[in-house]
Motif scaffolding. Structure first.
Motif, PDB file in Angstrom:
ATOM      1  N   PHE A 429       0.843  -1.207   0.000  1.00 46.56           N
ATOM      2  CA  PHE A 429       0.000   0.000   0.000  1.00 46.56           C
ATOM      3  C   PHE A 429       0.881   1.262   0.000  1.00 46.56           C
ATOM      4  N   ALA A 430       1.920   1.241   0.852  1.00 46.81           N
ATOM      5  CA  ALA A 430       2.761   2.434   1.014  1.00 46.81           C
ATOM      6  C   ALA A 430       3.455   2.771  -0.297  1.00 46.81           C
ATOM      7  N   GLU A 431       3.876   1.747  -1.031  1.00 45.73           N
ATOM      8  CA  GLU A 431       4.539   2.020  -2.309  1.00 45.73           C
ATOM      9  C   GLU A 431       3.564   2.609  -3.331  1.00 45.73           C
ATOM     10  N   ILE A 432       2.314   2.192  -3.223  1.00 44.81           N
ATOM     11  CA  ILE A 432       1.305   2.765  -4.131  1.00 44.81           C
ATOM     12  C   ILE A 432       1.000   4.210  -3.715  1.00 44.81           C
ATOM     13  N   LEU A 433       0.845   4.412  -2.413  1.00 43.33           N
ATOM     14  CA  LEU A 433       0.401   5.724  -1.919  1.00 43.33           C
ATOM     15  C   LEU A 433       1.490   6.800  -1.955  1.00 43.33           C
ATOM     16  N   GLU A 434       2.740   6.342  -1.844  1.00 44.76           N
ATOM     17  CA  GLU A 434       3.901   7.255  -1.834  1.00 44.76           C
ATOM     18  C   GLU A 434       3.793   8.331  -0.742  1.00 44.76           C
ATOM     19  N   ARG A 435       3.303   7.909   0.442  1.00 44.98           N
ATOM     20  CA  ARG A 435       3.233   8.886   1.538  1.00 44.98           C
ATOM     21  C   ARG A 435       4.405   8.700   2.508  1.00 44.98           C
ATOM     22  N   CYS A 436       5.175   7.661   2.297  1.00 45.87           N
ATOM     23  CA  CYS A 436       6.220   7.325   3.268  1.00 45.87           C
ATOM     24  C   CYS A 436       7.587   7.383   2.569  1.00 45.87           C
ATOM     25  N   ASP A 437       8.586   7.794   3.318  1.00 49.10           N
ATOM     26  CA  ASP A 437       9.953   7.869   2.785  1.00 49.10           C
ATOM     27  C   ASP A 437      10.388   6.493   2.239  1.00 49.10           C
ATOM     28  N   LYS A 438      10.875   6.504   0.984  1.00 47.01           N
ATOM     29  CA  LYS A 438      11.256   5.233   0.345  1.00 47.01           C
ATOM     30  C   LYS A 438      12.317   4.483   1.148  1.00 47.01           C
ATOM     31  N   LYS A 439      13.216   5.254   1.795  1.00 46.44           N
ATOM     32  CA  LYS A 439      14.307   4.598   2.541  1.00 46.44           C
ATOM     33  C   LYS A 439      13.755   3.794   3.720  1.00 46.44           C
ATOM     34  N   ILE A 440      12.716   4.353   4.346  1.00 47.49           N
ATOM     35  CA  ILE A 440      12.105   3.652   5.492  1.00 47.49           C
ATOM     36  C   ILE A 440      11.510   2.333   5.007  1.00 47.49           C
ATOM     37  N   ILE A 441      10.848   2.401   3.848  1.00 44.77           N
ATOM     38  CA  ILE A 441      10.215   1.193   3.306  1.00 44.77           C
ATOM     39  C   ILE A 441      11.282   0.167   2.953  1.00 44.77           C
ATOM     40  N   GLU A 442      12.348   0.629   2.335  1.00 44.36           N
ATOM     41  CA  GLU A 442      13.399  -0.292   1.900  1.00 44.36           C
ATOM     42  C   GLU A 442      14.055  -0.970   3.115  1.00 44.36           C
ATOM     43  N   ARG A 443      14.256  -0.188   4.183  1.00 37.75           N
ATOM     44  CA  ARG A 443      14.874  -0.781   5.385  1.00 37.75           C
ATOM     45  C   ARG A 443      13.956  -1.817   6.020  1.00 37.75           C
ATOM     46  N   LEU A 444      12.649  -1.511   6.000  1.00 33.49           N
ATOM     47  CA  LEU A 444      11.696  -2.473   6.560  1.00 33.49           C
ATOM     48  C   LEU A 444      11.711  -3.766   5.735  1.00 33.49           C
ATOM     49  N   LYS A 445      11.806  -3.614   4.414  1.00 32.85           N
ATOM     50  CA  LYS A 445      11.860  -4.810   3.559  1.00 32.85           C
ATOM     51  C   LYS A 445      13.078  -5.671   3.931  1.00 32.85           C
ATOM     52  N   GLU A 446      14.216  -5.002   4.115  1.00 36.82           N
ATOM     53  CA  GLU A 446      15.427  -5.758   4.501  1.00 36.82           C
ATOM     54  C   GLU A 446      15.174  -6.514   5.799  1.00 36.82           C
ATOM     55  N   ASP A 447      14.535  -5.823   6.742  1.00 33.18           N
ATOM     56  CA  ASP A 447      14.274  -6.461   8.040  1.00 33.18           C
ATOM     57  C   ASP A 447      13.311  -7.641   7.896  1.00 33.18           C
ATOM     58  N   ILE A 448      12.344  -7.499   6.999  1.00 35.06           N
ATOM     59  CA  ILE A 448      11.392  -8.617   6.796  1.00 35.06           C
ATOM     60  C   ILE A 448      12.140  -9.814   6.224  1.00 35.06           C
ATOM     61  N   ILE A 449      12.990  -9.545   5.244  1.00 39.73           N
ATOM     62  CA  ILE A 449      13.735 -10.644   4.611  1.00 39.73           C
ATOM     63  C   ILE A 449      14.647 -11.353   5.625  1.00 39.73           C
ATOM     64  N   ASP A 450      15.174 -10.594   6.579  1.00 43.23           N
ATOM     65  CA  ASP A 450      16.084 -11.192   7.577  1.00 43.23           C
ATOM     66  C   ASP A 450      15.350 -11.963   8.678  1.00 43.23           C
ATOM     67  N   LEU A 451      14.025 -11.840   8.716  1.00 40.54           N
ATOM     68  CA  LEU A 451      13.292 -12.437   9.848  1.00 40.54           C
ATOM     69  C   LEU A 451      13.523 -13.945  10.017  1.00 40.54           C
ATOM     70  N   PRO A 452      13.416 -14.758   8.925  1.00 36.11           N
ATOM     71  CA  PRO A 452      13.521 -16.202   9.136  1.00 36.11           C
ATOM     72  C   PRO A 452      14.831 -16.615   9.825  1.00 36.11           C
ATOM     73  N   SER A 453      15.950 -16.000   9.423  1.00 37.48           N
ATOM     74  CA  SER A 453      17.218 -16.422  10.048  1.00 37.48           C
ATOM     75  C   SER A 453      17.262 -15.952  11.504  1.00 37.48           C
ATOM     76  N   LYS A 454      16.620 -14.833  11.798  1.00 33.56           N
ATOM     77  CA  LYS A 454      16.606 -14.373  13.196  1.00 33.56           C
ATOM     78  C   LYS A 454      15.727 -15.288  14.063  1.00 33.56           C
ATOM     79  N   VAL A 455      14.628 -15.761  13.471  1.00 41.42           N
ATOM     80  CA  VAL A 455      13.778 -16.707  14.222  1.00 41.42           C
ATOM     81  C   VAL A 455      14.581 -17.986  14.483  1.00 41.42           C
TER      82      VAL A 455
END
Ligand code: M6R
Length: 617
Positions: A429-455
Motif C-alpha cells: 500500500f505504502a509504495e502505491i500511496l507514496e506517503r512514506c519515505d522510500k528509505k524507510i520502506i526499503e529498510r523495513l523490507k530488509e528487516d522482513i527478509i532477515d526475519l527467518p534467520s533471526k527466528v
C-alpha cells in the motif's frame, strides 16, 4: 469444534472414517461416532470420549460397509454423552446424519415433529434433521417421486429450508445405498476426489493423504457423492458444474515429524512459514506485488479508514498490523474483535477498507463481520491460511499466509505469518500511496527478509526458556507487560499461556500498571516484560522496576542493552525494526507456554474446552 468425515468407494469405510477423525482431533471434541451402510441397514457406533475408543465398541470390527459418515462432536446442545453423539438417525433408522454448526430454531422444529408423532432421544439440535428428512421423504412434495435418489435429495432440500442457523451435513440411507448427500451453510465442507472412491471432510487435512484434488462446497450448495461421480446442485436443485482445486499441501506436513507435539513442530516451522509468506512478493529494490490482488492508487487514496477484524491470536496479529499500516500509509486503522464488531453497528462505508484475518478462514464471527461490512458497502480483504476457505470466498480480495497446515489448537506459526503478511501488505500500500519515505520502506523490507534467520537464531537455544518454565510452572498467576508493539505481543503471550497451561495471566500496557493492576503485584509474582522498541526502553524499564520493587520475579525478553540488570531472567533476541519485532519476541513466549504446559503434564495440542476452528457464534 465438530469435525466431519465421509467415505464412499470399494474399501471398508470404517478404518478410513476413524483415521480421518483422528486427523481432526486437533479441532477439539468430546465424543465421536460413525455410521456405515451394512446390508441395507444403518449401523451406528458412537460414544463420548476419544476417537480411539470407537475401536473398543462392540461390533465395530464386524462392519464391512463401504459407505459411511463420521463425526467428532464438540458439545453445544446437551452434555457429552453417547445419546448426544453423532451420527443421529430418524425414529425408523432410515436416515443417518452428521452435522456441524448450530440449528437455532431446533426447539420449534422439535415441537413440530413431536406433533407429528416423532420422538427424540437426545438433547441435541441435530436430531431434528434426520427426522425432518424422514418427514419430507414420506410427506413432502417429493414423496410422490419414484426415484429414491431424487426423493432423498428433495427431502434434504425441504428439511434444510426449515433450518435457521449454520450447518454442514452428510446424509446416508439404505434407500440410496450408493450415495452420500451433503450440503452446507456457514460451516465448511470439502469433497476429495479419488479413483473409484470419494471422500468428504470438514477440513482438508483429514483426507489429504488420499487425494490432493478437492471440491470446496459453497454455501447453500448440495452435492450427491457416489463412488465414481460427484454432482453439484444449487439451492433450487438445479445441477451445475464445479471446478476442482488442487491443494498443494504436503500430507507429511500435517504429521508430527518427530516432534512430541504439533505445537512444538509448528513453533519450529516458523522460519519456513515466514519464508513461504514472503515468497516472491518482494525483493530488495523492487516494488512489492501480489499475484492475487491488484489495488489502484485511486482506490487507496480514497480510503479514509481501515478496520482490521479478527478473533483471538489473529486479532493480536491485527494489532501489530494497525501500527504498521498507520506508520507506513498514514491511514487511521481500527482493530476490532469480530464478535463485537458485528453487533456494534460500526461506522463504515465505501471509503473504509475492512481487513479480516483468520487462520482457518472458517471462524463464524469473522465471516459474519465480513458479510456485514460488504452490506455497508466497504471493500473487504481476507487474510487466511486456508486456500478456498469461506472467508476468502466472501471477500473482495484474498491473500494467503502460506504457512502450511496448523494443527495445534494454540496458534503459533499462523500468528507470525499473519504479522509478516500484513507488514508486506502495508509495504505494498505504502509504495502505491507514496506517503512514506522510500528509505524507510526499503529498510523495513530488509528487516522482513532477515526475519527467518533471526527466528532460527532464537530457536537454536531454548535452554534458558525451559529453565524459566521449570521455575514457574506451578504458579497460579502471571503478568505480561509491554509498551507499543511490545504490548500487542504481551497480549498474545498471555493468551498462549492461558490456553495451554491453564495459568491465569493478564497482559497490560506497562504504563497502565499504576492505574490499578499494580495492586495485584506481591512478593514472588511472575512478571514477563517485553522491551524491543529503543524509543520506549527507559519508560518500560521504569514500569518494570515498579514491580521489581514490590517483590515480583521478572523475565525480560529484549533486543536492547539494558542499563541495569536486577531482573531474574533475561532472554536476548535479535534486533529488528520495532514494527515487526513481535514476530521475534513472540517466539520465547510461545515456548514458555509450551514448556510450562509440558511440565504440568497437559495435553498441549488439545487444550480443554478449546477448538481449533470456532465455526459457531
Ligand atoms: O482460525 P482463526 O484465525 O479465525 O481463529 C481465531 C481464534 O479462534 C484463534 O486464533 C484462537 O484464539 C487460537 N486458539 C489462539 O491460539
Amino acid at each position: 469444534m465438530c469435525g466431519i468425515v465421509g467415505y464412499i468407494g470399494t474399501k471398508k469405510a470404517t478404518p478410513i472414517l476413524v483415521d480421518g477423525l483422528l486427523c481432526l482431533e486437533y479441532r477439539g471434541y468430546d465424543s465421536a461416532g460413525i455410521a456405515t451402510l451394512e446390508k441395507n441397514e444403518i449401523k451406528v457406533m458412537k460414544d463420548k470420549g476419544r476417537v480411539n475408543n470407537l475401536y473398543n465398541l462392540d461390533g465395530i470390527n464386524t462392519l464391512e460397509g463401504t459407505v459411511g459418515i463420521a463425526h467428532t462432536r464438540w458439545a453445544t446442545h446437551g452434555k457429552p454423552s453417547k445419546e448426544n453423539s453423532h451420527p443421529h438417525t430418524d425414529n425408523s433408522n432410515t436416515f443417518a446424519v452428521v452435522h456441524n454448526g448450530i440449528i437455532e430454531n431446533y426447539l420449534d422444529l422439535r415441537t413440530f415433529l413431536s406433533s407429528k408423532g416423532y420422538t427424540f432421544f437426545s438433547q441435541t439440535d441435530t436430531e431434528v434433521i434426520p427426522n425432518l428428512i424422514h418427514y419430507y421423504f414420506y410427506n413432502g412434495s417429493v414423496s410422490v417421486l419414484n426415484d429414491n435418489k431424487e426423493k432423498l435429495l428433495g427431502a434434504v432440500k425441504l428439511a434444510i429450508q426449515d433450518l435457521k442457523g449454520s450447518y454442514a451435513i452428510e446424509v446416508i440411507s439404505p434407500l440410496c445405498p450408493n450415495e452420500i448427500i451433503v450440503v452446507r451453510k456457514d460451516s465448511p465442507l470439502v469433497i476429495g476426489k479419488g479413483e473409484n472412491e470419494n471422500y468428504i471432510a470438514s477440513d482438508i487435512p483429514a483426507i489429504l493423504k488420499y487425494t490432493k484434488n478437492f471440491y470446496l462446497l459453497d454455501d447453500n450448495e448440495f452435492a450427491v457423492v457416489s463412488t465414481n461421480t460427484i454432482s453439484f446442485f444449487d439451492n433450487t436443485l438445479e445441477e451445475h458444474n464445479k471446478t476442482i482445486k488442487n491443494i498443494d499441501w504436503d500430507a507429511n506436513a500435517a504429521g508430527k515429524e518427530g516432534f512430541d507435539d504439533y505445537m512444538l513442530k509448528e513453533i519450529f516451522e516458523q522460519p519456513t512459514a515466514i519464508r513461504e509468506t514472503i515468497g516472491s512478493r518482494f525483493s530488495l529494490g523492487e516494488k512489492c506485488s501480489f499475484d492475487d490482488i491488484e489495488i489502484s492508487k485511486e482506490y487507496l487514496n480514497n480510503v479514509n479508514k481501515i478496520y482490521i477484524v479478527a478473533c483471538g491470536t489473529a486479532m493480536h496479529a491485527g494489532l501489530t498490523g494497525k501500527t504498521i499500516l498507520e506508520n507506513l500509509c498514514q491511514i487511521p486503522t481500527v482493530v476490532d474483535i469480530a464478535s463485537e464488531f458485528r453487533y456494534r453497528n460500526p461506522l463504515i462505508d465505501e471509503q473504509t477498507l475492512c481487513i479480516y484475518i483468520s487462520q482457518s478462514g472458517e471462524t463464524a464471527d469473522t465471516i459474519a463481520a465480513l458479510k456485514l461490512a460488504k452490506q455497508k458497502g466497504a471493500k473487504t480483504l481476507a487474510i487466511s491460511n486456508v486456500i478456498g476457505s469461506s472467508i476468502t470466498r466472501e471477500a473482495d480480495y484474498s491473500i494467503y499466509t502460506h504457512a502450511g497446515p496448523e494443527i495445534a489448537v494454540a496458534s503459533t506459526k499462523a500468528y507470525s505469518s499473519q504479522v509478516v503478511l500484513i507488514a508486506i501488505l502495508a509495504v505494498y500500500f505504502a509504495e502505491i500511496l507514496e506517503r512514506c519515505d522510500k528509505k524507510i520502506i526499503e529498510r523495513l523490507k530488509e528487516d522482513i527478509i532477515d526475519l527467518p534467520s533471526k527466528v532460527e537464531k532464537i530457536l537454536d537455544d531454548t535452554e534458558i526458556i525451559k529453565e524459566f518454565a521449570k521455575k514457574v510452572y506451578t504458579e497460579k498467576d502471571m503478568f505480561f507487560l509491554g509498551r507499543g508493539t511490545d504490548y500487542n505481543v504481551a497480549l498474545e503471550g498471555s493468551l498462549k499461556l492461558k490456553e495451554i497451561s491453564y495459568i491465569h495471566s493478564e497482559a497490560y500496557a506497562a504504563g497502565e500498571l499504576k492505574h490499578g493492576p499494580i495492586a495485584l503485584i506481591e512478593n514472588d509474582v511472575t512478571v514477563i516484560g517485553i522491551i524491543t522498541d529503543s524509543n520506549l526502553v527507559e519508560k518500560s524499564i521504569s514500569n518494570i522496576q515498579e514491580v521489581v520493587t514490590r517483590g515480583a520475579k521478572t523475565l525480560i525478553i529484549t533486543n536492547q542493552i539494558l542499563p541495569n540488570s536486577n531482573f531474574d531472567f533475561i532472554i536476548n533476541i535479535p534486533k529488528t525494526n520495532f514494527l515487526i519485532s513481535p514476530i521475534l519476541s513472540v517466539i520465547p513466549m510461545q515456548l514458555i507456554a509450551y514448556y510450562i504446559a509440558k511440565f504440568k503434564g497437559l495435553d498441549v495440542d488439545k487444550p480443554r474446552n478449546l477448538a481449533k476452528s470456532v465455526t459457531v457464534e
